[in-house]
Design a protein around this motif. Sequence first.
Motif, mmCIF file in Angstrom:
data_model
loop_
_atom_site.group_PDB
_atom_site.id
_atom_site.type_symbol
_atom_site.label_atom_id
_atom_site.label_comp_id
_atom_site.label_asym_id
_atom_site.label_seq_id
_atom_site.Cartn_x
_atom_site.Cartn_y
_atom_site.Cartn_z
ATOM 1 N N ALA A 132 1.189 -3.960 -1.261
ATOM 2 C CA ALA A 132 1.706 -3.638 0.069
ATOM 3 C C ALA A 132 1.548 -4.789 1.055
ATOM 4 O O ALA A 132 1.990 -4.683 2.200
ATOM 5 C CB ALA A 132 0.986 -2.401 0.614
ATOM 6 N N LEU A 133 0.940 -5.892 0.621
ATOM 7 C CA LEU A 133 0.613 -6.977 1.540
ATOM 8 C C LEU A 133 1.759 -7.959 1.723
ATOM 9 O O LEU A 133 2.523 -8.236 0.802
ATOM 10 C CB LEU A 133 -0.608 -7.750 1.037
ATOM 11 C CG LEU A 133 -1.965 -7.047 1.116
ATOM 12 C CD1 LEU A 133 -3.020 -7.901 0.428
ATOM 13 C CD2 LEU A 133 -2.355 -6.777 2.555
ATOM 14 N N GLY A 158 -1.335 -4.379 5.164
ATOM 15 C CA GLY A 158 0.007 -4.454 4.598
ATOM 16 C C GLY A 158 1.045 -3.681 5.388
ATOM 17 O O GLY A 158 0.884 -3.417 6.579
ATOM 18 N N VAL A 159 2.105 -3.281 4.695
ATOM 19 C CA VAL A 159 3.255 -2.670 5.362
ATOM 20 C C VAL A 159 2.984 -1.245 5.814
ATOM 21 O O VAL A 159 3.659 -0.723 6.704
ATOM 22 C CB VAL A 159 4.486 -2.686 4.434
ATOM 23 C CG1 VAL A 159 4.894 -4.114 4.130
ATOM 24 C CG2 VAL A 159 4.211 -1.919 3.138
ATOM 25 N N GLY A 160 1.997 -0.564 5.214
ATOM 26 C CA GLY A 160 1.705 0.804 5.607
ATOM 27 C C GLY A 160 2.748 1.789 5.100
ATOM 28 O O GLY A 160 3.676 1.432 4.373
ATOM 29 N N CYS A 161 2.586 3.062 5.493
ATOM 30 C CA CYS A 161 3.481 4.127 5.050
ATOM 31 C C CYS A 161 3.945 4.948 6.239
ATOM 32 O O CYS A 161 3.254 5.057 7.249
ATOM 33 C CB CYS A 161 2.780 5.066 4.062
ATOM 34 S SG CYS A 161 2.239 4.298 2.543
ATOM 35 N N GLU A 162 5.110 5.541 6.081
ATOM 36 C CA GLU A 162 5.596 6.479 7.074
ATOM 37 C C GLU A 162 4.805 7.779 6.976
ATOM 38 O O GLU A 162 4.258 8.099 5.917
ATOM 39 C CB GLU A 162 7.087 6.774 6.844
ATOM 40 C CG GLU A 162 8.003 5.583 7.062
ATOM 41 C CD GLU A 162 8.087 5.168 8.521
ATOM 42 O OE1 GLU A 162 7.729 6.002 9.385
ATOM 43 O OE2 GLU A 162 8.495 4.030 8.791
ATOM 44 N N GLY A 206 -0.859 -1.311 8.026
ATOM 45 C CA GLY A 206 -1.731 -1.233 6.867
ATOM 46 C C GLY A 206 -2.189 0.169 6.533
ATOM 47 O O GLY A 206 -1.792 1.151 7.163
ATOM 48 N N SER A 207 -3.046 0.247 5.519
ATOM 49 C CA SER A 207 -3.548 1.526 5.026
ATOM 50 C C SER A 207 -5.056 1.459 4.846
ATOM 51 O O SER A 207 -5.629 0.386 4.642
ATOM 52 C CB SER A 207 -2.893 1.885 3.685
ATOM 53 O OG SER A 207 -1.489 1.991 3.818
ATOM 54 N N CYS A 208 -5.686 2.628 4.901
ATOM 55 C CA CYS A 208 -7.136 2.729 4.733
ATOM 56 C C CYS A 208 -7.422 3.913 3.820
ATOM 57 O O CYS A 208 -7.141 5.060 4.177
ATOM 58 C CB CYS A 208 -7.810 2.919 6.090
ATOM 59 S SG CYS A 208 -9.605 3.109 5.996
#
Length: 252
Positions: A132-133, A158-162, A206-208
């Motif tokens: 995702a980066l 990164g790009v993350g999610c909707e 990004g995401s966690c």
Amino acid sequence: MPHLSEAYSRHSLRETVHDLRNLFGVVASAKHMLEDRPAEETHAVLLDAIEDAARRGGQLTTVLLAHSGDVAGMETIDISNHLLVLAPMIRALAGRHVDVKFELSSRPTPARLSPGLFEAVILELVANARSALHKPGRIIIRTRRMGAQVVVIIADNGVGCEPGEPSDSILSSVSTGANGTGLGRVRRFAKLSHGVFRLRSRPGRGSCALIRLPAVLKMAVDRCCCLPAAQPASKEEYQHEKRQPITARRHG
């Protein structure tokens, strides 16, 4: 209709093959990083990562030949120490353009789990974060001791999610496509370890991924006593976690 045990065996086999693919990714990425002629210390770390990936791949091959999805039994390990052992493989899997930072708790982080499954889940989350980066990118791996619980966090910028995408992935027990997220198995691992799994993601930020596990008390007679199963965070803990940045800012 196939018997339930047969369906489970096929699913376990698919997950084991998926783990092997991640290990192949470690070897390939480490090889590319070695081509950059790194410093002697980094060179040694990358060779260790390749050797470790080969050893773990051999263990998984044994599992495949035995037609079993059970990688290892339940053991009590210190999460932070185990992540340090995995560090060379994690850095190699992330690749040359990704800055991997470890922010590990100074307090003991003992938990009872399957070490083999834990390693597979961590590599899966790192592989997802890497994919995702934008390059260069950053992955942060944190551990915390929060009362009677041990927390593992893997975050990326990164790009993350909707909204809705992470929960859909978690609820699915089978990854979608050849490069599926594998988040369903992370949820199952957390449940098997009497813990909980949560994913927070924001488009473009990004995401966690957070795994919360019950801590273990080491008894004087060398017996392990698990504290109660991990519970969802309290309102105060959740607000504290929500205020934390997903990751540090990107380079540049």
